[in-house]
Write a protein that holds these residues in place. Structure first.
Motif, PDB file in Angstrom:
ATOM      1  N   THR A   1      -4.847  -0.517  -9.186  1.00 46.16           N
ATOM      2  CA  THR A   1      -3.952  -1.103  -8.686  1.00 46.16           C
ATOM      3  C   THR A   1      -2.594  -0.096  -8.766  1.00 46.16           C
ATOM      4  OG1 THR A   1      -2.844  -2.163 -10.892  1.00 46.16           O
ATOM      5  CG2 THR A   1      -4.329  -3.242  -9.229  1.00 46.16           C
ATOM      6  N   MET A   2      -1.995  -0.091  -7.379  1.00 46.70           N
ATOM      7  CA  MET A   2      -1.027   0.827  -6.863  1.00 46.70           C
ATOM      8  C   MET A   2       0.502   0.064  -6.973  1.00 46.70           C
ATOM      9  SD  MET A   2      -0.666   4.029  -4.453  1.00 46.70           S
ATOM     10  CE  MET A   2       0.503   5.532  -4.726  1.00 46.70           C
ATOM     11  N   ILE A   3       1.434   0.602  -7.726  1.00 48.33           N
ATOM     12  CA  ILE A   3       2.656  -0.080  -7.828  1.00 48.33           C
ATOM     13  C   ILE A   3       3.653   0.825  -7.508  1.00 48.33           C
ATOM     14  CG2 ILE A   3       3.099   0.187 -10.120  1.00 48.33           C
ATOM     15  CD1 ILE A   3       4.238  -2.900 -10.049  1.00 48.33           C
TER      16      ILE A   3
ATOM     17  N   ALA B   1      16.172   5.522  -8.308  1.00 47.96           N
ATOM     18  CA  ALA B   1      14.941   6.449  -8.347  1.00 47.96           C
ATOM     19  C   ALA B   1      13.857   5.330  -7.948  1.00 47.96           C
ATOM     20  CB  ALA B   1      14.535   6.841  -9.840  1.00 47.96           C
ATOM     21  N   THR B   2      12.935   6.024  -7.529  1.00 44.86           N
ATOM     22  CA  THR B   2      11.392   5.382  -6.891  1.00 44.86           C
ATOM     23  C   THR B   2      10.509   5.684  -8.073  1.00 44.86           C
ATOM     24  OG1 THR B   2      12.348   5.190  -4.815  1.00 44.86           O
ATOM     25  CG2 THR B   2       9.911   4.721  -5.174  1.00 44.86           C
ATOM     26  N   GLN B   3       9.754   4.525  -8.608  1.00 46.11           N
ATOM     27  CA  GLN B   3       8.554   5.019  -9.552  1.00 46.11           C
ATOM     28  C   GLN B   3       7.326   4.742  -8.785  1.00 46.11           C
ATOM     29  OE1 GLN B   3       9.646   4.331 -13.706  1.00 46.11           O
ATOM     30  NE2 GLN B   3      11.362   3.251 -12.516  1.00 46.11           N
ATOM     31  N   VAL B   4       6.212   5.531  -8.807  1.00 48.55           N
ATOM     32  CA  VAL B   4       4.828   5.398  -8.277  1.00 48.55           C
ATOM     33  C   VAL B   4       3.849   5.517  -9.136  1.00 48.55           C
ATOM     34  CG1 VAL B   4       3.434   5.592  -6.118  1.00 48.55           C
ATOM     35  CG2 VAL B   4       5.943   6.065  -5.990  1.00 48.55           C
ATOM     36  N   ALA B   5       3.071   4.376  -9.309  1.00 45.76           N
ATOM     37  CA  ALA B   5       1.989   4.710 -10.289  1.00 45.76           C
ATOM     38  C   ALA B   5       0.737   3.958  -9.871  1.00 45.76           C
ATOM     39  CB  ALA B   5       2.337   4.156 -11.801  1.00 45.76           C
ATOM     40  N   VAL B   6      -0.274   4.563 -10.356  1.00 49.21           N
ATOM     41  CA  VAL B   6      -1.750   4.010 -10.326  1.00 49.21           C
ATOM     42  C   VAL B   6      -2.104   3.426 -11.638  1.00 49.21           C
ATOM     43  CG1 VAL B   6      -4.291   4.248  -9.669  1.00 49.21           C
ATOM     44  CG2 VAL B   6      -2.535   5.276  -8.482  1.00 49.21           C
TER      45      VAL B   6
ATOM     46  N   VAL C   1      -2.627   5.441 -15.021  1.00 49.23           N
ATOM     47  CA  VAL C   1      -3.687   6.613 -14.870  1.00 49.23           C
ATOM     48  C   VAL C   1      -2.969   7.965 -14.465  1.00 49.23           C
ATOM     49  CG1 VAL C   1      -5.628   7.475 -13.635  1.00 49.23           C
ATOM     50  CG2 VAL C   1      -5.271   4.992 -14.261  1.00 49.23           C
ATOM     51  N   THR C   2      -2.070   7.709 -13.387  1.00 48.16           N
ATOM     52  CA  THR C   2      -1.329   8.787 -12.668  1.00 48.16           C
ATOM     53  C   THR C   2       0.227   7.963 -12.188  1.00 48.16           C
ATOM     54  OG1 THR C   2      -2.107   8.532 -10.378  1.00 48.16           O
ATOM     55  CG2 THR C   2      -3.139  10.448 -12.058  1.00 48.16           C
TER      56      THR C   2
ATOM     57  N   GLY D   1       1.964  10.796  -2.201  1.00 41.55           N
ATOM     58  CA  GLY D   1       0.759  11.549  -2.023  1.00 41.55           C
ATOM     59  C   GLY D   1       0.417  12.288  -3.045  1.00 41.55           C
ATOM     60  N   LYS D   2       1.295  12.813  -3.918  1.00 40.46           N
ATOM     61  CA  LYS D   2       1.126  13.405  -5.227  1.00 40.46           C
ATOM     62  C   LYS D   2       0.326  12.662  -6.330  1.00 40.46           C
ATOM     63  CE  LYS D   2       3.313  16.289  -8.998  1.00 40.46           C
ATOM     64  NZ  LYS D   2       4.529  16.602  -9.570  1.00 40.46           N
ATOM     65  N   VAL D   3       0.695  11.246  -6.314  1.00 38.03           N
ATOM     66  CA  VAL D   3      -0.035  10.555  -7.254  1.00 38.03           C
ATOM     67  C   VAL D   3      -1.340  10.143  -6.793  1.00 38.03           C
ATOM     68  CG1 VAL D   3      -0.122   7.894  -7.871  1.00 38.03           C
ATOM     69  CG2 VAL D   3       2.160   9.185  -7.906  1.00 38.03           C
ATOM     70  N   LEU D   4      -1.776   9.886  -5.561  1.00 41.04           N
ATOM     71  CA  LEU D   4      -2.946  10.059  -5.028  1.00 41.04           C
ATOM     72  C   LEU D   4      -3.959  10.892  -4.988  1.00 41.04           C
ATOM     73  CD1 LEU D   4      -2.219   7.914  -1.666  1.00 41.04           C
ATOM     74  CD2 LEU D   4      -3.298   6.992  -3.638  1.00 41.04           C
ATOM     75  N   ARG D   5      -3.493  12.312  -5.010  1.00 43.24           N
ATOM     76  CA  ARG D   5      -4.164  13.379  -5.409  1.00 43.24           C
ATOM     77  C   ARG D   5      -4.531  13.657  -6.533  1.00 43.24           C
ATOM     78  NH1 ARG D   5      -0.021  15.784  -1.564  1.00 43.24           N
ATOM     79  NH2 ARG D   5       1.059  16.453  -3.421  1.00 43.24           N
TER      80      ARG D   5
END
Length: 345
Positions: free
Chosen positions: A158-160, A167-172, A179-180, A270-274
């Motif tokens: 799940t990606m949030i 700030a913007t925070q992105v995670a899987v 995870v990242t 893009g960095k999180v997905l990589r």
């Protein structure tokens, strides 16, 4: 530092200290505070004049001896004493007396992903000053994912995306853990600043602080997409003369100015997905990104992310309160812990 569900069940109240708004959830009572993180102080006497919405309306309209302050910046408490005074007034005498009667008062609080120990300590000291004997810290990404109903405890991705003011925070997430993740120092305030700079440079116009919100300027209609309105009229102060002036601006130019800070958000995704394992990325192709946070309501942002990533993008129901709602779910014991029993030899 993330507390366990068992520790959170023992907490009596939870606080989400955001750069834009402060929210407090009390066990058994629900969300009792949802106000801007702003306080107005009389610099002559040190007295607190106003907090919350009233203090925010005073911004830019006060005499010289009244100072409007924001004790929280980027999800971090920068003025512990002022944050404590603000929280006391927001809670009110009745609620504070009710909390003080709890034996060994415990509190929970959100902290940004990868916040440093000093920032965590400032949050703990703020709540200890309110009478908490123990403070549990929860990663904002986990709390927001729980609050918007994502199945974080399952063995699937799940990606949030938590869109905050600073700030913007992105995670899987998978199996109840991160995870990242990536924290990008770009939020709603950066978008506002980009608009202000564009109007100052291109139109020699200064906007009132209360009129900087993108929704009030050029992002009405279909938002930051090209199908929005072609022009809009705004009112402000002429930089050279200081006199009030109205100008009609081209919204296409404003959209171009906004793209600059939003490009950093796309780079972070893009960095999180990589860095994410391929199996989890395959899950995300169907499930997409869940947007939460106050800045997720920026019109057209979800459509822009959809076009840039090719993934489904969803906005949570009431995205601005997802983090504190997730803390409340944990406090009330509505979240079942994930049990991974070790295999016997």
């Amino acid at each position: 530092m993330t507390a366990s569900l068992e520790q959170l069940r023992r907490c009596h109240f939870a606080v989400d200290l955001g750069a834009a708004r402060t929210r407090v959830y009390v066990k058994g009572s629900g969300l009792v505070v949802d106000q801007p993180s702003v306080a107005a102080v009389n610099t002559r006497t040190g007295a607190l004049i106003a907090v919350g919405e009233f203090a925010e309306r005073m911004t830019g309209r006060t005499p010289h001896y009244i100072r409007v302050v924001r004790p929280v910046s980027g999800g971090t408490v920068v003025d512990i004493e002022m944050a404590q005074r603000m929280l006391r007034h927001l809670l009110g005498d009745k609620m504070r007396r009710s909390l003080r009667r709890k034996p060994r008062l415990r509190a929970a609080a959100c902290t940004p992903h990868d916040s440093d120990p000093l920032a965590q300590r400032a949050t703990i000291e703020t709540l200890v000053g309110l009478g908490a004997r123990r403070v549990e810290l929860v990663d904002t990404l986990i709390a927001a994912a729980v609050g918007c109903g994502l199945p974080v405890e399952r063995a699937e991705a799940t990606m949030i995306m938590v869109c905050g003011a600073a700030a913007t925070q992105v995670a899987v997430l998978s199996l109840g853990s991160i995870v990242t993740a990536e924290r990008i120092p770009v939020g709603g305030e950066a978008v506002d600043h980009a608009i202000v700079q564009h109007l100052r440079q291109q139109h020699a116009l200064t906007l009132p602080s209360q009129s900087v919100r993108p929704l009030q300027i050029a992002l009405s209609g279909n938002g930051i997409t090209s199908s929005g309105p072609t022009s809009t009229e705004i009112h402000g102060r002429d930089v050279a003369t200081g006199l009030p002036r109205s100008v009609r601006i081209d919204t296409a130019a404003v959209r171009d100015a906004i793209q600059t800070p939003l490009t950093a958000v796309l780079d972070g995704i893009g960095k999180v997905l990589r860095e994410c394992p391929p199996d989890l990325v395959a899950d995300l192709a169907d499930r997409g990104i869940m947007m939460v946070g106050g800045s997720a309501l920026l019109p057209g942002l979800d459509q822009m992310l959809r076009q840039a990533t090719g993934m489904p993008v969803h906005i949570a129901e009431r995205p601005d309160v997802c983090a504190v709602r997730g803390l409340g779910e944990m406090l009330e014991g509505r979240i079942e812990p994930l049990v991974l029993d070790p295999l016997s030899a």
